[in-house]
Design a protein around this motif. Structure first.
Motif, PDB file in Angstrom:
ATOM      1  N   ALA A 101     -36.947  57.849 102.141  1.00 40.91           N
ATOM      2  CA  ALA A 101     -38.130  58.595 102.809  1.00 40.91           C
ATOM      3  C   ALA A 101     -37.821  59.010 104.143  1.00 40.91           C
ATOM      4  O   ALA A 101     -38.031  60.203 104.496  1.00 40.91           O
ATOM      5  CB  ALA A 101     -39.471  57.823 102.734  1.00 40.91           C
ATOM      6  N   HIS A 105     -37.626  62.925 105.201  1.00 36.72           N
ATOM      7  CA  HIS A 105     -38.741  63.363 106.017  1.00 36.72           C
ATOM      8  C   HIS A 105     -37.909  64.131 107.144  1.00 36.72           C
ATOM      9  O   HIS A 105     -38.245  65.012 107.656  1.00 36.72           O
ATOM     10  CB  HIS A 105     -39.531  62.430 106.597  1.00 36.72           C
ATOM     11  N   ARG A 192     -42.488  71.498  95.816  1.00 35.38           N
ATOM     12  CA  ARG A 192     -42.858  71.546  97.411  1.00 35.38           C
ATOM     13  C   ARG A 192     -42.201  70.538  98.185  1.00 35.38           C
ATOM     14  O   ARG A 192     -41.667  69.645  97.637  1.00 35.38           O
ATOM     15  CB  ARG A 192     -44.362  71.448  97.371  1.00 35.38           C
ATOM     16  N   GLY A 194     -43.672  69.576 101.198  1.00 38.20           N
ATOM     17  CA  GLY A 194     -44.511  69.008 102.580  1.00 38.20           C
ATOM     18  C   GLY A 194     -44.466  67.464 102.600  1.00 38.20           C
ATOM     19  O   GLY A 194     -43.786  66.856 101.619  1.00 38.20           O
ATOM     20  N   PRO A 195     -45.159  66.976 103.406  1.00 44.68           N
ATOM     21  CA  PRO A 195     -44.989  65.552 103.597  1.00 44.68           C
ATOM     22  C   PRO A 195     -45.545  64.725 102.575  1.00 44.68           C
ATOM     23  O   PRO A 195     -44.846  63.884 102.082  1.00 44.68           O
ATOM     24  CB  PRO A 195     -45.975  65.223 104.857  1.00 44.68           C
ATOM     25  N   GLU A 196     -46.324  65.145 101.842  1.00 42.37           N
ATOM     26  CA  GLU A 196     -46.900  64.285 100.593  1.00 42.37           C
ATOM     27  C   GLU A 196     -45.957  64.599  99.602  1.00 42.37           C
ATOM     28  O   GLU A 196     -45.415  63.596  98.720  1.00 42.37           O
ATOM     29  CB  GLU A 196     -48.186  64.757 100.263  1.00 42.37           C
ATOM     30  N   ASP A 197     -45.252  65.669  99.400  1.00 42.14           N
ATOM     31  CA  ASP A 197     -44.486  65.980  98.455  1.00 42.14           C
ATOM     32  C   ASP A 197     -43.112  65.116  98.740  1.00 42.14           C
ATOM     33  O   ASP A 197     -42.561  64.668  97.834  1.00 42.14           O
ATOM     34  CB  ASP A 197     -44.074  67.511  98.350  1.00 42.14           C
ATOM     35  N   ASP A 199     -42.949  62.215 100.131  1.00 41.14           N
ATOM     36  CA  ASP A 199     -43.156  60.832  99.811  1.00 41.14           C
ATOM     37  C   ASP A 199     -42.918  60.654  98.317  1.00 41.14           C
ATOM     38  O   ASP A 199     -42.477  59.560  97.690  1.00 41.14           O
ATOM     39  CB  ASP A 199     -44.572  60.248 100.251  1.00 41.14           C
ATOM     40  N   ALA A 200     -43.486  61.665  97.255  1.00 42.96           N
ATOM     41  CA  ALA A 200     -43.491  61.546  96.064  1.00 42.96           C
ATOM     42  C   ALA A 200     -42.089  61.573  95.469  1.00 42.96           C
ATOM     43  O   ALA A 200     -41.494  60.828  94.612  1.00 42.96           O
ATOM     44  CB  ALA A 200     -44.239  62.463  95.345  1.00 42.96           C
ATOM     45  N   ASP A 203     -40.160  58.447  96.234  1.00 44.54           N
ATOM     46  CA  ASP A 203     -40.511  57.351  95.254  1.00 44.54           C
ATOM     47  C   ASP A 203     -39.495  57.708  93.961  1.00 44.54           C
ATOM     48  O   ASP A 203     -39.040  56.669  93.475  1.00 44.54           O
ATOM     49  CB  ASP A 203     -41.996  57.512  94.817  1.00 44.54           C
TER      50      ASP A 203
END
Length: 222
Positions: A101, A105, A192, A194-197, A199-200, A203
């Motif tokens: 991660a 990022h 995408r 983006g920050p949430e993408d 993180d996924a 994972d």
């Protein structure tokens, strides 16, 4: 404060401010254009500084570039830290996920500091003589820790070559997503970053890598 000290503070503050502006402006230009194509004139234009300021603060363009790389490294470490404690069977899977991660990022950062990760990625693709220092100070310690995670999952029977190859296989995934981003966006328009993408995606890479490592261990133990 005595008069001499006050004069010293007044004199040093503009110099420090100029130094910082040059680092930020140069980082953006180097990240966009690469070391060879970047011009001192454009860097100074963005930094609102004269050309002589680069010689005063960094000696030359090469000195500025090396200073920018070190500056970017320190900012990335602070913004996206990874573990420094011992790796154990209890924390190795979480540690691996956090390392993945952190790298994702860093390279996909979309904020005003996005040039930090982009600059380091460009240096790996278009290396200069600063690459040796980048590998020694940043990449080698990170890769050693990644190998420690891999070894902990593969088990004590894994030889060094397999550990290294597995570590390269894991790291190549975030490199591929970043370097092939334009192709990926055309193959999968819904993708995408983006920050949430991210993180996924971290994972997913962690789960995929852990499944492969555990399967390798299972077959080795048979």
């Amino acid at each position: 404060m005595c008069l001499t000290c006050m004069k010293s503070v007044v004199k040093s503050e503009p110099s420090t401010e100029t130094h910082h502006r040059l680092l930020e402006a140069a980082g953006e230009v180097f990240a966009e254009c690469g070391f060879r194509q970047a011009t001192v004139r454009e860097i100074c234009r963005r930094a609102h500084a004269n050309v002589a300021a680069i010689n005063y603060h960094f000696h030359d363009k090469q000195g500025l570039y090396e200073a920018v790389l070190k500056y970017a490294l320190s900012r990335v470490r602070n913004k996206y830290p990874t573990g420094h404690g011992p790796i154990t069977p209890a924390n190795v899977e979480q540690e691996l996920r956090e390392m993945i991660a952190a790298r994702l990022h860093a390279v996909f950062d979309l904020g005003r500091t996005a040039w930090h990760g982009k600059l380091m990625s460009r240096e790996m693709i278009e290396p200069t003589k600063a690459l040796d220092a980048l590998v020694k100070e940043e990449l080698a310690p990170f890769f050693q820790r990644l190998q420690s995670c891999v070894r902990a999952i593969l088990g004590p029977g894994a030889d060094d070559k397999r550990v290294r190859r597995c570590a390269f296989s894991i790291s190549s995934q975030w490199v591929s997503y970043h370097s092939n981003r334009q192709v990926i966006s055309r193959l999968d328009p819904d993708m995408r970053f983006g920050p949430e993408d991210i993180d996924a995606l971290a994972d997913h890479i962690a789960q995929f890598s852990l499944a492969a490592l555990k399967e390798l261990r299972r077959t080795n133990d048979q």
